[in-house]
Design a protein around this motif. Structure first.
Motif, short mmCIF file in Angstrom:
data_model
loop_
_atom_site.label_atom_id
_atom_site.label_comp_id
_atom_site.label_asym_id
_atom_site.label_seq_id
_atom_site.Cartn_x
_atom_site.Cartn_y
_atom_site.Cartn_z
N LEU A 1 54.81 -1.14 123.99
CA LEU A 1 53.60 -1.38 123.19
C LEU A 1 52.50 -2.04 124.02
O LEU A 1 51.32 -1.72 123.86
CB LEU A 1 53.95 -2.24 121.98
CG LEU A 1 54.79 -1.56 120.89
CD1 LEU A 1 55.29 -2.58 119.88
CD2 LEU A 1 53.99 -0.46 120.19
N GLU A 2 52.90 -2.94 124.92
CA GLU A 2 51.90 -3.61 125.75
C GLU A 2 51.29 -2.64 126.76
O GLU A 2 50.08 -2.70 127.03
CB GLU A 2 52.56 -4.79 126.48
CG GLU A 2 52.93 -5.94 125.55
CD GLU A 2 53.72 -7.03 126.25
OE1 GLU A 2 54.00 -6.89 127.46
OE2 GLU A 2 54.08 -8.02 125.59
N ARG A 3 52.11 -1.74 127.33
CA ARG A 3 51.62 -0.82 128.34
C ARG A 3 50.93 0.40 127.74
O ARG A 3 49.94 0.90 128.27
CB ARG A 3 52.77 -0.34 129.24
CG ARG A 3 53.31 -1.38 130.20
CD ARG A 3 54.18 -0.71 131.26
NE ARG A 3 55.27 0.07 130.67
CZ ARG A 3 56.49 -0.39 130.45
NH1 ARG A 3 56.79 -1.65 130.76
NH2 ARG A 3 57.42 0.38 129.92
N HIS A 4 51.49 0.90 126.64
CA HIS A 4 51.04 2.20 126.15
C HIS A 4 50.60 2.21 124.69
O HIS A 4 50.35 3.29 124.14
CB HIS A 4 52.17 3.24 126.33
CG HIS A 4 52.59 3.41 127.75
ND1 HIS A 4 51.72 3.85 128.73
CD2 HIS A 4 53.79 3.20 128.36
CE1 HIS A 4 52.37 3.91 129.89
NE2 HIS A 4 53.62 3.53 129.69
N GLY A 5 50.50 1.05 124.07
CA GLY A 5 50.06 1.02 122.68
C GLY A 5 48.72 1.71 122.49
O GLY A 5 48.50 2.41 121.49
N ASP A 6 47.81 1.55 123.45
CA ASP A 6 46.49 2.16 123.35
C ASP A 6 46.52 3.66 123.62
O ASP A 6 45.54 4.36 123.32
CB ASP A 6 45.51 1.48 124.32
CG ASP A 6 45.16 0.05 123.90
OD1 ASP A 6 45.32 -0.25 122.71
OD2 ASP A 6 44.76 -0.74 124.77
N ASP A 7 47.61 4.16 124.20
CA ASP A 7 47.73 5.60 124.44
C ASP A 7 48.10 6.35 123.15
O ASP A 7 47.77 7.54 123.01
CB ASP A 7 48.79 5.90 125.50
CG ASP A 7 48.39 5.40 126.87
OD1 ASP A 7 47.18 5.43 127.18
OD2 ASP A 7 49.27 4.97 127.63
N LEU A 8 48.80 5.66 122.25
CA LEU A 8 49.22 6.31 121.02
C LEU A 8 48.01 6.80 120.24
O LEU A 8 47.04 6.08 120.05
CB LEU A 8 50.03 5.32 120.17
CG LEU A 8 51.42 4.97 120.71
CD1 LEU A 8 51.97 3.73 120.01
CD2 LEU A 8 52.38 6.14 120.53
N GLY A 9 48.07 8.05 119.83
CA GLY A 9 46.97 8.66 119.11
C GLY A 9 45.90 9.24 120.01
O GLY A 9 44.95 9.87 119.53
N LYS A 10 46.04 9.07 121.34
CA LYS A 10 45.00 9.52 122.27
C LYS A 10 45.52 10.45 123.35
O LYS A 10 44.94 11.49 123.64
CB LYS A 10 44.31 8.32 122.92
CG LYS A 10 43.61 7.40 121.93
CD LYS A 10 43.05 6.18 122.64
CE LYS A 10 42.40 5.22 121.64
NZ LYS A 10 41.94 3.97 122.29
#
Length: 338
Positions: free
Chosen positions: A316-325
């Motif tokens: 979540l810390e590394r890739h949370g912002d990748d989800l949905g993108k």
């Protein structure tokens, strides 16, 4: 506050190592912005999925956490009566392996020479009662979360995917039926073995039948191991890992190929190409022995659960912002040949 995002979960099997998946799920469902659309699971992954969805139907995320813990506690309780216990020296040294267990070595040798139909003519399986006591299959049938459980048809060698409405304790046992240890599970006149031979887990129904475009894969079996195995046990372990990972790798390769070549006007091809893949795994998977998949001690299961929570937090810390993108799993590696 993040916007709500639909995600699918793809859960590998791996015996007791499935407690790692328990930990990953335990952490992910603490995030209210992640809403589960569908779950595909095989073997232990299927059991985690069934417990998760059963618990959600009773009490949301907290109910799911309680249901998964209840399932694994019962596994540990049943494991106390198993002859497969660690060697006293391994216990004293804190080593999680059955490689030095007389009972495990005897079982391993016997399973290559004697059929489970001879060793266990009644077809007893301690998981059968655990599943019947912990999972309400009528609730699974009504759940808005789609569940896909893979088993391998012995006659055809093809995968059968059981969905919410046709799930039962027998279907879950079929998904986890190792043919050298248990009799094939018969359902509707067909015999089934472990789903890992045909899909571990199967991605296709998540693409075709779910609305989410993000799939989080929880990997229990390592894709790579350093060095060539030399002992008989290690060789067989690596063979099993390769064969159980093979169906998944083929589906991931198909996604990678379609991403490069899909016709935007072809709806199903475009759907495959647009899938975003993410993965949660642990280096511990390559460090533990294959025999440890049969260890049901509560302390071992808790250690794996805690590792799952740690790795989910790191994801979540590394890739949370990748989800949905975008995909955070390197699909390009699926196209590489050596």
């Amino acid at each position: 506050m993040r916007d709500e995002l639909l995600v699918d979960l793809a859960l590998q099997g791996g015996g007791a190592h499935g407690a790692f998946t328990w930990g990953v799920l335990d952490r992910l469902i603490e995030e209210p912005w992640l809403r589960i659309d569908g779950v595909s699971g095989t073997s232990a992954g299927a059991m985690n999925a069934a417990a998760l969805i059963h618990g959600f139907s009773l009490g949301g995320a907290e109910g799911a956490r309680e249901a998964m813990e209840d399932f694994w506690r019962r596994v540990a309780s049943a494991g106390r009566y198993s002859p497969l216990q660690r060697n006293p020296i391994d216990v004293a040294l804190g080593r999680w392996t059955l490689d030095n267990s007389t009972a495990f070595l005897a079982m391993d040798m016997t399973s290559r020479l004697v059929s489970p139909y001879d060793l266990n003519p009644a077809g007893a399986n301690p998981l059968r009662d655990i599943l019947r006591e912990t999972i309400d299959f009528e609730r699974l049938a009504r759940s808005p979360i789609k569940l896909f459980v893979t088993a391998t048809n012995v006659r055809t060698g093809r995968a059968r995917v059981f969905r919410n409405a046709d799930l039962s304790a027998e279907a879950l046992l079929a998904s986890a039926c190792l043919p050298t240890m248990f009799q094939a599970i018969e359902i509707d006149g067909e015999a089934y073995w472990d789903g890992g031979y045909a899909g571990n887990p199967t991605i296709t129904p998540l693409v075709r039948e779910c609305a989410s475009q993000d799939t989080i894969l929880v990997q229990v079996n390592p894709l790579e191991r350093e060095g060539a195995p030399r002992s008989a046990i290690d060789i067989l372990n690596r063979l099993n890992e390769i064969s159980f990972n093979s169906p998944l790798l083929k589906e991931l390769r198909m996604i990678a190929l379609l991403r490069e070549a899909a016709d935007p006007g072809h709806s199903e091809g475009a759907r495959w190409a647009s899938m975003r893949i993410h993965a949660v795994t642990t280096p511990m998977a390559a460090e533990l022995s294959a025999s440890s998949k049969l260890i049901a001690e509560w302390d071992f299961l808790l250690m794996l659960r805690d590792e799952g929570r740690r790795q989910a937090q790191a994801f979540l810390e590394r890739h949370g912002d990748d989800l949905g993108k975008r995909s955070s799993f390197d699909l390009a590696q699926m196209l590489e040949f050596v």
